[in-house]
Design a protein around this motif. Structure first.
Motif, PDB file in Angstrom:
ATOM      1  N   MET A 165       0.618  -1.121   0.007  1.00 62.07           N
ATOM      2  CA  MET A 165       0.016  -0.083  -0.127  1.00 62.07           C
ATOM      3  C   MET A 165       0.950   1.255   0.018  1.00 62.07           C
ATOM      4  N   LYS A 166       0.494   2.240  -1.031  1.00 59.94           N
ATOM      5  CA  LYS A 166       1.406   3.473  -0.920  1.00 59.94           C
ATOM      6  C   LYS A 166       0.755   4.277  -0.181  1.00 59.94           C
ATOM      7  N   PRO A 167       1.779   5.274   0.842  1.00 64.51           N
ATOM      8  CA  PRO A 167       1.389   6.072   1.864  1.00 64.51           C
ATOM      9  C   PRO A 167       0.796   7.173   1.191  1.00 64.51           C
ATOM     10  N   TYR A 168      -0.527   7.495   1.376  1.00 63.93           N
ATOM     11  CA  TYR A 168      -1.484   8.625   1.120  1.00 63.93           C
ATOM     12  C   TYR A 168      -1.239   9.479   2.304  1.00 63.93           C
ATOM     13  N   ARG A 169      -1.062  10.749   1.974  1.00 63.38           N
ATOM     14  CA  ARG A 169      -1.276  11.740   3.059  1.00 63.38           C
ATOM     15  C   ARG A 169      -2.699  11.702   3.498  1.00 63.38           C
ATOM     16  N   SER A 170      -2.825  11.868   4.679  1.00 62.79           N
ATOM     17  CA  SER A 170      -3.861  12.095   5.692  1.00 62.79           C
ATOM     18  C   SER A 170      -4.790  13.316   5.071  1.00 62.79           C
ATOM     19  N   ILE A 171      -5.904  12.980   5.338  1.00 64.48           N
ATOM     20  CA  ILE A 171      -7.162  14.252   4.778  1.00 64.48           C
ATOM     21  C   ILE A 171      -6.838  15.422   6.098  1.00 64.48           C
ATOM     22  N   LYS A 172      -6.516  16.356   5.531  1.00 67.29           N
ATOM     23  CA  LYS A 172      -6.344  17.518   6.654  1.00 67.29           C
ATOM     24  C   LYS A 172      -7.138  19.016   6.032  1.00 67.29           C
ATOM     25  N   VAL A 173      -6.802  18.948   4.619  1.00 65.45           N
ATOM     26  CA  VAL A 173      -7.702  20.429   4.375  1.00 65.45           C
ATOM     27  C   VAL A 173      -9.026  19.759   4.123  1.00 65.45           C
ATOM     28  N   CYS A 174      -9.944  21.110   4.256  1.00 68.34           N
ATOM     29  CA  CYS A 174     -11.450  20.744   4.045  1.00 68.34           C
ATOM     30  C   CYS A 174     -11.648  20.278   2.497  1.00 68.34           C
ATOM     31  N   PRO A 175     -12.260  19.110   2.051  1.00 75.79           N
ATOM     32  CA  PRO A 175     -12.281  18.530   0.807  1.00 75.79           C
ATOM     33  C   PRO A 175     -12.848  19.616  -0.165  1.00 75.79           C
ATOM     34  N   PRO A 176     -13.776  20.616   0.071  1.00 81.94           N
ATOM     35  CA  PRO A 176     -13.990  21.667  -0.959  1.00 81.94           C
ATOM     36  C   PRO A 176     -12.877  22.309  -1.550  1.00 81.94           C
ATOM     37  N   CYS A 177     -11.866  22.756  -0.430  1.00 80.58           N
ATOM     38  CA  CYS A 177     -10.788  23.556  -0.551  1.00 80.58           C
ATOM     39  C   CYS A 177      -9.555  22.722  -1.380  1.00 80.58           C
ATOM     40  N   ASP A 178      -9.655  21.549  -1.415  1.00 84.42           N
ATOM     41  CA  ASP A 178      -8.544  20.791  -1.722  1.00 84.42           C
ATOM     42  C   ASP A 178      -8.372  20.230  -3.347  1.00 84.42           C
ATOM     43  N   ASN A 179      -8.744  21.118  -4.284  1.00 85.68           N
ATOM     44  CA  ASN A 179      -8.896  20.784  -5.588  1.00 85.68           C
ATOM     45  C   ASN A 179      -7.907  21.714  -6.364  1.00 85.68           C
ATOM     46  N   GLU A 180      -7.435  21.028  -7.429  1.00 83.07           N
ATOM     47  CA  GLU A 180      -6.444  21.877  -8.253  1.00 83.07           C
ATOM     48  C   GLU A 180      -7.188  22.543  -9.160  1.00 83.07           C
ATOM     49  N   LEU A 181      -6.312  23.666  -9.622  1.00 79.10           N
ATOM     50  CA  LEU A 181      -6.985  24.772 -10.669  1.00 79.10           C
ATOM     51  C   LEU A 181      -6.698  24.181 -11.922  1.00 79.10           C
ATOM     52  N   LYS A 182      -7.383  23.226 -12.314  1.00 75.39           N
ATOM     53  CA  LYS A 182      -7.062  22.493 -13.641  1.00 75.39           C
ATOM     54  C   LYS A 182      -8.297  22.234 -14.355  1.00 75.39           C
ATOM     55  N   THR A 183      -8.495  22.636 -15.453  1.00 77.52           N
ATOM     56  CA  THR A 183      -9.666  22.370 -16.347  1.00 77.52           C
ATOM     57  C   THR A 183     -10.589  21.425 -16.064  1.00 77.52           C
ATOM     58  N   ASP A 184      -9.947  20.284 -16.182  1.00 72.62           N
ATOM     59  CA  ASP A 184     -10.582  18.725 -16.232  1.00 72.62           C
ATOM     60  C   ASP A 184     -11.379  18.855 -14.796  1.00 72.62           C
ATOM     61  N   ASN A 185     -10.544  19.141 -13.632  1.00 72.75           N
ATOM     62  CA  ASN A 185     -11.047  19.118 -12.195  1.00 72.75           C
ATOM     63  C   ASN A 185     -12.364  20.106 -12.188  1.00 72.75           C
ATOM     64  N   ILE A 186     -12.079  21.469 -12.748  1.00 73.95           N
ATOM     65  CA  ILE A 186     -12.896  22.181 -12.588  1.00 73.95           C
ATOM     66  C   ILE A 186     -14.477  22.005 -13.328  1.00 73.95           C
ATOM     67  N   MET A 187     -14.123  21.159 -14.588  1.00 74.03           N
ATOM     68  CA  MET A 187     -15.339  20.518 -15.159  1.00 74.03           C
ATOM     69  C   MET A 187     -16.176  19.680 -14.579  1.00 74.03           C
ATOM     70  N   GLU A 188     -15.343  18.885 -13.951  1.00 74.16           N
ATOM     71  CA  GLU A 188     -15.905  17.521 -13.295  1.00 74.16           C
ATOM     72  C   GLU A 188     -16.943  17.900 -11.954  1.00 74.16           C
TER      73      GLU A 188
END
Length: 304
Positions: A165-188
């Motif tokens: 299992m790869k070490p994923y970082r724990s969720i710390k940031v509020c989920p709605p605030c943790d989105n990259e400013l990328k076109t695909d992500n915005i459109m999803e």
């Protein structure tokens, strides 16, 4: 079907426990669904097919062929793509390292002589890590993924990755605030949201474990109105569910405009995604332009 050292460990374990004799991987398999598959019997025998490149949830899961119908009773590839597409954003939230393994074991099950289900412990681990993220967006853990439907851990189910299992970082940031400013992500998120606005935020407060965003009275630009009524726009208040204490860097300085996306759940407006309105961002400019003509898929939620 030959295994490879590059294939996931759980795939190799699953393949090792099925019947030693099997036909060509393109053959039709004859099987009757067991009690973990709702007792359903298919008149059309399952087929081994390529995982298409546009099945984004599972195209890089670690194997190239899947069973159809799958283990969620989806009998055609268009149906699989439609239903699986709404889960893609959950992978970006990185709530658990085995989220993709768990979901793809059901949406795009590995092509072996018999159906191999996820172990109950795998389901529980993913559920316990990802359900709080889903709840932020107003989505409960769905009944179709109820963990008691899956087998107790044994050699005939897909376990957690454990040592691989790869070490994923724990969720710390509020989920709605943790989105990259990328076109695909915005459109999803655009397609998954009930409404999308360009607006300013006047004030941020904490309320009963939630974070409350009070919109400024200045004119708001509506990019997608959806369920919003005129009276909603006049006194607009959004909530980050269970977000009273998680960090959200976008809200540290309220001087700029924001791209706001949200859903209406039980008469409450929930924040799904927030970005500072960066005039220099080519990704943002392209997304805003794309919104005018983009036809969203028929599914309308981030998570089914």
């Amino acid at each position: 079907m030959k295994t490879s050292g590059s294939l996931p460990l759980w795939f190799q374990l699953a393949e090792a426990v099925v019947s030693e004799s099997r036909g060509d991987e393109y053959d039709y398999y004859s099987w009757q669904s067991d009690n973990f598959h709702n007792g359903r019997f298919y008149t059309k025998q399952p087929q081994c097919v390529d995982i298409p490149a546009d099945l984004r949830l599972c195209h890089n899961v670690g194997y190239k062929k899947m069973r159809l119908p799958n283990l969620l009773d989806h009998e055609t590839m268009p149906e699989v793509k439609q239903q699986a597409g709404s889960w893609v954003p959950l992978l970006a939230k990185r709530c658990h390292a085995d989220t993709q393994v768990f979901l793809c074991s059901l949406f795009a099950p590995v092509c072996l002589d018999r159906p191999i289900y996820p172990c109950r412990s795998l389901c529980e681990a993913v559920r316990d890590s990802c359900a709080p993220v889903m709840e932020t967006y107003g989505f409960p853990w769905p009944e179709m993924l109820s963990c008691d439907k899956f087998p107790i851990d044994n050699d005939l189910c897909i376990p957690m990755h454990l040592k691989t299992m790869k070490p994923y970082r724990s969720i710390k940031v509020c989920p709605p605030c943790d989105n990259e400013l990328k076109t695909d992500n915005i459109m999803e998120h655009y397609c998954a949201s009930d409404f999308v606005l360009k607006m300013k935020i006047k004030e941020v407060k904490k309320e009963k474990g939630d974070r409350k965003l009070i919109a400024a009275q200045k004119k708001k630009k509506v990019l997608k109105q959806g369920v919003l009524r005129k009276k909603d726009l006049k006194k607009l208040t959004l909530y980050i569910k269970n977000g009273a204490n998680c960090p959200c860097s976008q809200l540290e300085n309220l001087g700029s405009n924001f791209l706001i996306m949200g859903r209406k759940v039980d008469q409450q407006l929930l924040l799904m995604s927030i970005h500072k309105w960066d005039k220099k961002s080519k990704e943002l400019k392209f997304a805003i332009k794309y919104m005018k003509s983009h036809q969203c898929p028929s599914y309308h939620t981030v998570f089914q």
